[in-house]
Write a protein that holds these residues in place. Structure first.
Motif, PDB file in Angstrom:
ATOM      1  N   GLN A  99       0.741  -1.585   0.177  1.00  0.00           N
ATOM      2  CA  GLN A  99       0.113   0.083  -0.085  1.00  0.00           C
ATOM      3  C   GLN A  99       0.682   1.482   0.384  1.00  0.00           C
ATOM      4  O   GLN A  99       2.100   1.184   0.420  1.00  0.00           O
ATOM      5  N   THR A 111      -4.497   6.968  -1.386  1.00  0.00           N
ATOM      6  CA  THR A 111      -4.372   5.944  -0.866  1.00  0.00           C
ATOM      7  C   THR A 111      -4.135   4.554  -1.742  1.00  0.00           C
ATOM      8  O   THR A 111      -5.130   5.702  -3.000  1.00  0.00           O
ATOM      9  N   THR A 112      -2.939   3.970  -2.374  1.00  0.00           N
ATOM     10  CA  THR A 112      -3.831   2.381  -3.562  1.00  0.00           C
ATOM     11  C   THR A 112      -3.066   2.182  -2.887  1.00  0.00           C
ATOM     12  O   THR A 112      -1.993   1.559  -2.425  1.00  0.00           O
ATOM     13  N   PHE A 113      -3.527   0.412  -3.077  1.00  0.00           N
ATOM     14  CA  PHE A 113      -3.578  -1.003  -3.015  1.00  0.00           C
ATOM     15  C   PHE A 113      -2.941  -1.310  -3.898  1.00  0.00           C
ATOM     16  O   PHE A 113      -3.519  -1.540  -4.411  1.00  0.00           O
TER      17      PHE A 113
END
Lengths: 188, 554
Positions: A99, A111-113
């Motif tokens: 993440q 946020t990027t997961f």
């Protein structure tokens, strides 16, 4: 457990790398970018206001001065909310994913997961950036069609832009966890 | 081997019992859906789970035990809990435990080898991930890249990592139907166990929707049948209908209303979103139109407009005539091609004369026409804007003719100049008239303004038609419904205890909402955008303010 180290970015600014070790399978890296300096803020404000005052002496319209104040305020708020990144965090959880969080100066977080099933590898790449050759850390994503192919390259720490020594620290820890994850997934 | 256990936050304060959920072996993760409380009869629990499995096609089983006590469980309780593992055999068997009032959790997963060799059972590490059951149930995951083989109507839960978790929770609605006030044999704890969530207005709307939809669908089918009758297909009428943007807009709205009030249920979430977007867009349109109508009538603007129209038209015609006289002479000292000047000038002057006579002929009827046109605003703001655009087109038809002649000649000149430039770069150099001819003078600002305004009105109508308002409203007020992905936060961690994570929903960015749920427009200006409008003006390509034949969508 937590520890903090000081590094520098490609332009020479100071960066602070905080490493938090939650468990053998969960690690968090937080890289904080150089703050906005009073000098640059004053320089920009003075330029805008001098230009507005110059226009005012030409046009004799006091709306220009109020407009300049509004533009400065809105521009500053917009810059803090949309452009200036305060710190970037990388959280790796074994068997779950990676993440990336960017926190802006106004407090906004984006946020990027990426799930572990999509991650092929984490590598350090070289790139030509303006007149420099720099190193950057990136995640290689698997191609759903071809098992060993790569479909996308996701660069990390794009605003902080740390140098190679900082990248090697992060790279080593990431590889430990990825190797552990690959070992357990192949042993199933 | 690290196992993952997805635990709902609503069950964190529930009493001890059995964990019920789904085990996903490919991800080695367990999704806990509910907790069954003591006392229970194992046969009844198994029956309930079989029923839920039948209804939802999700493999719901007993996953383990949940213990919520004041202190560490005693030996006898420990044996009792392990005994349950023999009744509901499941590999691996989870044992979650929490001390009441503290944040320390403990969990272990054992592989039960059998009563013969209990010492050989292996233990694995477990990672706890908390999730909000209600939000995950209502949320719709939007993957970053659309996989080509993903079908909307899959009967089995998909196996793609986190998508599996979302899918499992969404399909298990049958498990969440009973709350704690029910007198059933089994007592469950889940997000709805404090009481079923429902709204009186929603129930009434659902009950009333059936007959209303049927009635409106009949009405709309009558209207479309009437409009499709043979009379309107004859040549002059069909040509006019196809050119007027009002008719196109009305047809588009009729199609949308037919789709909204059709008696079939929406098959997929995307279709449901589309229907909802269309409905909200139509309602907003009508509301804005009614506001416009009330404003027009309050200030009696229609009468004022009708009175002002004739003098304005006369004034414009006079100005144009002066301009043409000036151009036919020696404008700004430039020497022009006298013969071409005279021809074009007289041609345009005759156009203006015809147009002025036409306006004077229409003058007694203007106010009536405007009043009826103003009434059409209650059909929607877009219809009013389309009518305005059509009126401008009709009233300034002569200006449009001038624009066409001027633009065509200008375009020819530009092409000629560019071919000359190419020739110059080659071997031969032909000394042609390089001077600027009379028809390449700058278009009058009025003409440019009129054409640009028409183009802008069409773009505005298109924007109002295609913006997905319901999706944007949903993204603003209930951001967890449209999910781009998830984000994790590590909760307080003590050494020796399992790792605890909180899973939250990452909402979809606004640009992707608009891109995914954009409504299809009537397809009349697929190539138009703000950039191409400016480009066409500059290079002299023609802008057609009316609909083009062949651009209509099937």
């Amino acid at each position: 457990m937590e520890d903090e180290q000081s590094f520098s970015d490609i332009c020479g600014g100071r960066l602070a790398l905080q490493r938090r070790f939650y468990s053998p399978s969960c690690l968090e890296f937080s890289l904080s970018c150089p703050r906005i300096t009073l000098r640059s803020l004053t320089a920009v404000t003075c330029t805008v206001w001098l230009a507005a005052y110059g226009l005012f002496t030409l046009c004799e319209n006091s709306m220009i001065l109020s407009a300049a104040i509004f533009i400065t305020l809105l521009g500053l708020l917009g810059y803090l909310h949309f452009v200036k990144i305060d710190h970037e965090t990388l959280l790796i959880i074994d068997s779950l994913g990676i993440q990336m969080t960017s926190s802006y100066a106004s407090g906004k977080e984006s946020t990027t997961f990426i799930e572990m099933g999509q991650v092929n590898d984490v590598v350090i790449n070289e790139a030509i950036y303006m007149q420099k050759v720099i190193y950057y850390l990136c995640i290689l994503l698997k191609d759903p069609v071809e098992p060993h192919g790569i479909s996308q390259v996701v660069p990390l720490f794009q605003s902080a832009k740390p140098r190679l020594d900082c990248l090697i620290e992060v790279y080593r820890s990431c590889q430990d966890i990825l190797a552990h994850q690959k070992a357990t997934s192949t042993s199933l | 081997m690290v196992l993952k256990a997805f635990f709902p936050t609503c069950c964190a304060s529930a009493d001890s019992g059995l964990l019920v959920g789904r085990w996903v072996p490919e991800q080695s993760s367990a999704v806990v859906l509910a907790v069954v409380h003591f006392p229970f009869i194992p046969i009844q629990v198994k029956e309930l789970l079989a029923q839920v499995q039948q209804a939802s096609q999700v493999g719901v089983t007993v996953l383990g035990t949940w213990c919520h006590r004041r202190q560490e469980p005693e030996e006898s309780l420990g044996h009792f809990l392990e005994g349950l593992g023999a009744i509901f055999s499941h590999k691996p068997w989870f044992q979650l435990c929490r001390e009441r009032g503290s944040k320390s959790w403990s969990c272990k997963a054992t592989h039960w080898q059998g009563p013969a060799s209990p010492a050989a059972s292996g233990e694995d590490q477990v990672m706890l991930i908390f999730y909000d059951q209600r939000k995950v149930l209502l949320s719709q995951l939007h993957p970053p890249t659309a996989l080509p083989n993903r079908q909307a109507g899959d009967t089995t839960a998909s196996a793609g990592g986190l998508a599996a978790v979302f899918d499992t929770v969404a399909r298990s609605e049958a498990l969440f139907q009973s709350d704690r006030f029910d007198e059933g044999p089994v007592r469950l704890s889940h997000w709805q166990s404090e009481g079923m969530e429902a709204s009186i207005l929603v129930e009434l709307a659902k009950w009333a929707a059936g007959p209303v939809c049927l009635f409106l669908a009949c009405l709309l089918s009558l209207i479309s049948a009437a409009s499709a009758c043979r009379v309107f297909k004859l040549w002059p009428l069909s040509f006019i209908w196809s050119k007027l943007s009002t008719c196109e807009q009305l047809r588009h709205r009729l199609e949308q209303l037919t789709l909204i009030f059709s008696t079939q249920k929406a098959e997929s979430p995307a279709q449901l979103m589309r229907k909802a977007n269309m409905l909200v867009s139509v309602l907003l349109d009508v509301a804005l139109g009614l506001m416009l109508l009330s404003w027009l009538h309050r200030k009696d603007l229609i009468g004022q407009l009708a009175d002002a129209l004739i003098p304005v038209a006369d004034h414009v015609a006079e100005e144009l005539q002066h301009l043409l006289q000036w151009l036919m002479g020696a404008p700004a000292g430039l020497k022009m091609n006298r013969a071409l000047d005279q021809v074009l000038g007289r041609f345009f002057l005759y156009h203006i004369h015809l147009w002025i006579s036409y306006i004077h002929l229409m003058s007694p009827f203007i106010e009536r026409i405007l009043w009826h046109v103003g009434l059409s605003a209650c059909l929607g703001l877009t219809v009013a804007l389309s009518i305005l655009s059509d009126i401008i087109a009709l009233l300034t038809f002569h200006i449009y003719c001038f624009y066409v002649y001027g633009a065509r000649l200008y375009c020819l000149k530009i092409h000629g100049l560019s071919s000359l430039w190419r020739l110059f770069r080659g071997k031969k150099w032909n000394v042609l008239r390089q001077r600027v001819d009379s028809c390449s003078y700058d278009l009058d600002q009025l003409r440019l303004l009129v054409v640009a305004v028409q183009g802008l009105i069409h773009l505005l109508v298109d924007l109002i038609n295609s913006l997905p308002l319901y999706s944007l409203g949903l993204r603003l007020c209930r951001p967890y419904r449209l999910a781009a992905g998830v984000k994790f936060r590590v909760l307080e961690h003590e050494t020796g205890r399992p790792l605890r994570l909180l899973m939250q929903i990452n909402p979809l960015p606004y640009s992707r909402v608009v891109h995914t749920y954009r409504l299809p427009t009537c397809g009349c200006h697929p190539k138009h955008s703000w950039g191409s409008l400016c480009r066409k003006l500059f290079f002299g390509e023609l802008i057609y303010p009316w609909r083009q034949r062949g651009n209509k969508q099937d």
